[in-house]
Design a protein around this motif. Sequence first.
Motif, short mmCIF file in Angstrom:
data_model
loop_
_atom_site.label_atom_id
_atom_site.label_comp_id
_atom_site.label_asym_id
_atom_site.label_seq_id
_atom_site.Cartn_x
_atom_site.Cartn_y
_atom_site.Cartn_z
N LEU A 1 94.73 -45.47 60.55
CA LEU A 1 95.93 -44.83 61.10
C LEU A 1 96.80 -45.85 61.82
O LEU A 1 98.03 -45.85 61.68
CB LEU A 1 95.54 -43.70 62.04
CG LEU A 1 96.69 -42.93 62.69
CD1 LEU A 1 97.59 -42.31 61.62
CD2 LEU A 1 96.15 -41.85 63.63
N ILE A 2 96.15 -46.73 62.58
CA ILE A 2 96.90 -47.79 63.27
C ILE A 2 97.59 -48.69 62.25
O ILE A 2 98.76 -49.07 62.42
CB ILE A 2 95.96 -48.62 64.18
CG1 ILE A 2 95.50 -47.79 65.38
CG2 ILE A 2 96.67 -49.89 64.66
CD1 ILE A 2 94.43 -48.46 66.21
N GLY A 3 96.88 -48.99 61.18
CA GLY A 3 97.47 -49.83 60.13
C GLY A 3 98.68 -49.18 59.49
O GLY A 3 99.70 -49.83 59.23
N ILE A 4 98.58 -47.88 59.22
CA ILE A 4 99.70 -47.13 58.64
C ILE A 4 100.89 -47.14 59.59
O ILE A 4 102.04 -47.39 59.19
CB ILE A 4 99.27 -45.69 58.33
CG1 ILE A 4 98.31 -45.67 57.14
CG2 ILE A 4 100.50 -44.81 58.03
CD1 ILE A 4 97.69 -44.31 56.87
N ARG A 5 100.63 -46.86 60.86
CA ARG A 5 101.72 -46.85 61.85
C ARG A 5 102.38 -48.23 61.96
O ARG A 5 103.59 -48.33 62.12
CB ARG A 5 101.20 -46.39 63.21
CG ARG A 5 100.81 -44.91 63.27
CD ARG A 5 100.37 -44.52 64.67
NE ARG A 5 99.88 -43.17 64.77
CZ ARG A 5 100.63 -42.09 64.98
NH1 ARG A 5 101.94 -42.23 65.08
NH2 ARG A 5 100.09 -40.89 65.07
N ASP A 6 101.57 -49.28 61.89
CA ASP A 6 102.12 -50.64 61.97
C ASP A 6 103.05 -50.92 60.79
O ASP A 6 104.11 -51.54 60.95
CB ASP A 6 100.98 -51.67 61.99
CG ASP A 6 100.27 -51.72 63.33
OD1 ASP A 6 100.81 -51.16 64.32
OD2 ASP A 6 99.17 -52.31 63.39
N ILE A 7 102.63 -50.49 59.61
CA ILE A 7 103.47 -50.70 58.41
C ILE A 7 104.80 -49.96 58.56
O ILE A 7 105.88 -50.51 58.28
CB ILE A 7 102.72 -50.21 57.15
CG1 ILE A 7 101.58 -51.17 56.82
CG2 ILE A 7 103.69 -50.11 55.96
CD1 ILE A 7 100.65 -50.67 55.72
N ILE A 8 104.73 -48.72 59.02
CA ILE A 8 105.94 -47.91 59.18
C ILE A 8 106.85 -48.51 60.25
O ILE A 8 108.07 -48.59 60.07
CB ILE A 8 105.55 -46.45 59.52
CG1 ILE A 8 104.88 -45.80 58.31
CG2 ILE A 8 106.77 -45.66 59.97
CD1 ILE A 8 104.26 -44.45 58.60
N PHE A 9 106.24 -48.96 61.36
CA PHE A 9 107.03 -49.58 62.43
C PHE A 9 107.73 -50.84 61.92
O PHE A 9 108.93 -51.05 62.15
CB PHE A 9 106.14 -49.92 63.62
CG PHE A 9 106.85 -50.75 64.66
CD1 PHE A 9 107.63 -50.14 65.63
CD2 PHE A 9 106.78 -52.14 64.64
CE1 PHE A 9 108.31 -50.90 66.58
CE2 PHE A 9 107.45 -52.91 65.56
CZ PHE A 9 108.22 -52.29 66.55
N GLU A 10 106.97 -51.70 61.27
CA GLU A 10 107.54 -52.97 60.80
C GLU A 10 108.70 -52.74 59.85
O GLU A 10 109.72 -53.43 59.92
CB GLU A 10 106.45 -53.81 60.12
CG GLU A 10 106.95 -55.18 59.67
CD GLU A 10 105.86 -56.02 59.05
OE1 GLU A 10 106.15 -57.16 58.66
OE2 GLU A 10 104.71 -55.53 58.94
N ARG A 11 108.56 -51.76 58.97
CA ARG A 11 109.63 -51.47 58.01
C ARG A 11 110.89 -50.99 58.75
O ARG A 11 112.00 -51.41 58.45
CB ARG A 11 109.12 -50.41 57.02
CG ARG A 11 109.84 -50.42 55.69
CD ARG A 11 109.06 -49.63 54.67
NE ARG A 11 108.01 -50.43 54.05
CZ ARG A 11 106.86 -49.96 53.61
NH1 ARG A 11 106.57 -48.68 53.73
NH2 ARG A 11 105.98 -50.77 53.03
#
Length: 202
Positions: A50-60
């Motif tokens: 979940l943290i990884g998914i949120r990081d991807i979304i944030f970075e984008r």
Amino acid sequence: YKLYLDDEYIGGIYKKDFEKVGIYLNESDLSSDNITGNDFYIENVSEESLIGIRDIIFERAYNKAVGYLSVSECSAEMIRSKLKLKGVADYVIDDVIQVLYEYRYLDDERFVENYTRIYIRSKSRHLIEIEIEERGVDVSKYSDVIDNVYEDENVTEGDVIKELLLKKYKNQNLEDIKIKRRAISFLYRHGFSYDMINNYLT
């Protein structure tokens, strides 16, 4: 996909992004009750994933925001509106804006100064201030910034009226009542009060 976790909207994500965080989808996953149109509901995902998914979304979202700012100075509210149009979740937008302020990519004072310099010769100060407010900045905090721009540019609102009239009505007789009325309407649309316009024209 528009990703949801326990009915909370997480953000937009691609199928390949799942694999980046260790979630491998098979055909049954993609045809299950978890998917409605482009809406994807996930359950029982690990905290790490979940943290990884949120990081991807944030970075984008962050990269989009920086891209907007590389084109022109924006206020936080302008960035918020642009990201919302891209389907970015509110919590992500809040995080992005916070980081942009920390790195000074967003700076309200700089935005006010830049906006004033761009429009100082085509709009009244009153209209400039209204438009800054509409972009989510409390202009009352930056009156001195606007004052400094007018001083630095060595321009008065009378100068602006004169320049606008020269551009729009050069070689036209402003004593002609029809032309004068059009000129008054033209200047009013640029934010000047009727009193200021009449004082200049008379």
